[in-house]
Design a protein around this motif. Sequence first.
Motif, PDB file in Angstrom:
ATOM      1  N   ARG A  29       0.836  -1.209   0.000  1.00  0.00           N
ATOM      2  CA  ARG A  29       0.000   0.000   0.000  1.00  0.00           C
ATOM      3  C   ARG A  29       0.878   1.270   0.000  1.00  0.00           C
ATOM      4  O   ARG A  29       0.545   2.264  -0.639  1.00  0.00           O
ATOM      5  CB  ARG A  29      -0.908  -0.017   1.234  1.00  0.00           C
ATOM      6  CG  ARG A  29      -2.008   0.991   1.107  1.00  0.00           C
ATOM      7  CD  ARG A  29      -3.069   0.878   2.145  1.00  0.00           C
ATOM      8  NE  ARG A  29      -3.808   2.121   2.183  1.00  0.00           N
ATOM      9  CZ  ARG A  29      -4.451   2.570   3.234  1.00  0.00           C
ATOM     10  NH1 ARG A  29      -4.482   1.854   4.339  1.00  0.00           N
ATOM     11  NH2 ARG A  29      -5.083   3.719   3.191  1.00  0.00           N
ATOM     12  N   SER A  32       1.794   1.882  -3.514  1.00  0.00           N
ATOM     13  CA  SER A  32       0.764   2.122  -4.531  1.00  0.00           C
ATOM     14  C   SER A  32      -0.181   3.274  -4.190  1.00  0.00           C
ATOM     15  O   SER A  32      -0.788   3.855  -5.077  1.00  0.00           O
ATOM     16  CB  SER A  32      -0.055   0.845  -4.742  1.00  0.00           C
ATOM     17  OG  SER A  32      -0.698   0.503  -3.534  1.00  0.00           O
ATOM     18  N   ASP A  33      -0.284   3.603  -2.916  1.00  0.00           N
ATOM     19  CA  ASP A  33      -1.263   4.611  -2.497  1.00  0.00           C
ATOM     20  C   ASP A  33      -0.514   5.875  -2.060  1.00  0.00           C
ATOM     21  O   ASP A  33       0.073   5.926  -0.974  1.00  0.00           O
ATOM     22  CB  ASP A  33      -2.088   4.018  -1.336  1.00  0.00           C
ATOM     23  CG  ASP A  33      -3.163   4.969  -0.856  1.00  0.00           C
ATOM     24  OD1 ASP A  33      -3.104   6.166  -1.191  1.00  0.00           O
ATOM     25  OD2 ASP A  33      -4.067   4.505  -0.126  1.00  0.00           O
ATOM     26  N   SER A  34      -0.547   6.891  -2.919  1.00  0.00           N
ATOM     27  CA  SER A  34       0.252   8.094  -2.629  1.00  0.00           C
ATOM     28  C   SER A  34      -0.268   8.842  -1.399  1.00  0.00           C
ATOM     29  O   SER A  34       0.501   9.421  -0.639  1.00  0.00           O
ATOM     30  CB  SER A  34       0.286   9.018  -3.844  1.00  0.00           C
ATOM     31  OG  SER A  34      -1.020   9.433  -4.148  1.00  0.00           O
ATOM     32  N   ASN A  35      -1.585   8.833  -1.178  1.00  0.00           N
ATOM     33  CA  ASN A  35      -2.131   9.500   0.019  1.00  0.00           C
ATOM     34  C   ASN A  35      -1.654   8.825   1.295  1.00  0.00           C
ATOM     35  O   ASN A  35      -1.320   9.479   2.279  1.00  0.00           O
ATOM     36  CB  ASN A  35      -3.664   9.489  -0.014  1.00  0.00           C
ATOM     37  CG  ASN A  35      -4.201  10.463  -1.018  1.00  0.00           C
ATOM     38  OD1 ASN A  35      -3.516  11.417  -1.392  1.00  0.00           O
ATOM     39  ND2 ASN A  35      -5.410  10.211  -1.496  1.00  0.00           N
TER      40      ASN A  35
END
Lengths: 357, 200
Positions: A29, A32-35
Amino acid sequence: MNNYKDIELIENFRSGMLNEQEQITFNERLNSDSNFKELYDDFFESEKLLQLKELWAVKEELNKFDYSIGEENGGSKGKLWWGLSVVALISAGSIYFMTAKDNKYVNSEIIQKKKDSEVKTENSSKTQAEVLFSKRKPVLKATLSAEKDNRGKEIQDTVTFYDLKIAEEPQLSEKIISVEEYKCDEPPKADVITKGSCPDENNGVVIIKSIKGSYAPYHILTDSVGKYHNKTEFRGLKPGRHLFYLVDNRECRTSLPVIIDKIECVKDEMVSHKPIQNYLIYLPGQLWKVPLTGKRGILEILDQRGNVILNQEILKDENDEWAGLDVYSREVDPGVYFYMLKEEGLKDKTGTITVFK
Amino acid sequence: MPEIANDIDIIQLIRTDKREQSIAILYNRYYPKVKAYIRSRGGSIDDAKDIFQDAVLKLYLKVMENKLNESGNNIGGFLMQVSQNAWIDKVRKDKRLNFTDSIGDAEFELSSNDNGFLSILSRENNQIIEDVLSSIGEKCKELLRLSIFYSLSMKEIAARLGFSGEESAKTQHYKCKQKLINVYRENHYLKDVLRGGNNE
């Protein structure tokens, strides 16, 4: 935006409470998850604020000690060191008594002295006053006191010491009995307006306004040891971080960190601003070409008495020629006329037109 | 004053937020040694003070980041090594001597990042941080500092700060953490300072 669950997840990751599979999912994560990655970074970076604050408290504690212990001529200092060590070990706010001659005083200034008060007891009278000292440093509050017996003989010969540096050696009738740093319970406040700087031009602006609270007069300090300014507008600032302080009369200060943004500036075109003199128009039939640089502008033409005879929008290749007519399409009288041409992002152009008939 | 048996006790004092006691002991026990070293090499009292204070701050940093092994390292050795390195650095910078000395095998892992981080430490930045943190509230600040840097359990923290129980303290901890992240995100100046790692 609340991310309690994600915060809990990162906290568990830090504590090593995730199992192997959870760790793999966590790392996937992160990638893959910039936030989530941003939250992860801010999670740790924000803790550094607390860490710095904690370290500053350690530094302040360390500053309470006397570092000249054991040096030559340091007998009294040794005593001071010993005393301060004891103070530090007892508890915050403990009182340390020593004689006045052990104190070192440096130049400072008294900025406020409250009215003396006198307390009489059966055997003695005690006069006490609260004094604020400052020399562009955090204000120190001291309580001065003198105690005399009924025959007028001084009976108090002790002084409380708390990392004190003050102006004058107290008079015989005045002994410092307690000193503490003046607390800025209500620091001054202000609004800050900034204007960015063009690249390489250092023309950023900071305006400090609506100053209120605390004790006037106020000053602005541009760095911690710099000059105190009375002005509230600062120009010629380069892009980047700048730090201002709003300082009140008691040295309570509020930091005003600002960032001057780098802004893209529209460059004035290199045009001649020399008035276009003696432009000739022979009526009828001859036209004056309006010196428009861009695609549109506002043209204003005035006669010599200042009357506006024309004020209209000019569009390139549409109506950028003047035929010597006023706003009512009447031919103007012969003479000299003044014009002003405004175009967005450019300096106004001005000049004169001479009309012949 | 109770006799402090060993370095583990000092680390424990630091970890349990007994700042005044731990610093007084560090000062009394180790400052004379650091000062003797600096003075014997021509340094001033101010040099000794600055170097000793920086060494103590680095020690604190190590303990807060849980990077100082309680059983493996000794505090005196750590403080002396940091102080000696700092003195050599200073002499090199001042170009007062042509130094070829180096401190022997490094027993402690000393990060140059620590110097960058400590260089941010100033009265001005502290004031800014104070201003920023004031918006999350005193209780939140206390809860976060105790839970992040000190080895107090949530149960102990709950008792200390008056929460009804461990779970309540834990929930509050996450909320406070969220507040801290929010104020940090809003303050570009501090982000810039922290990421730059130096002070203007």
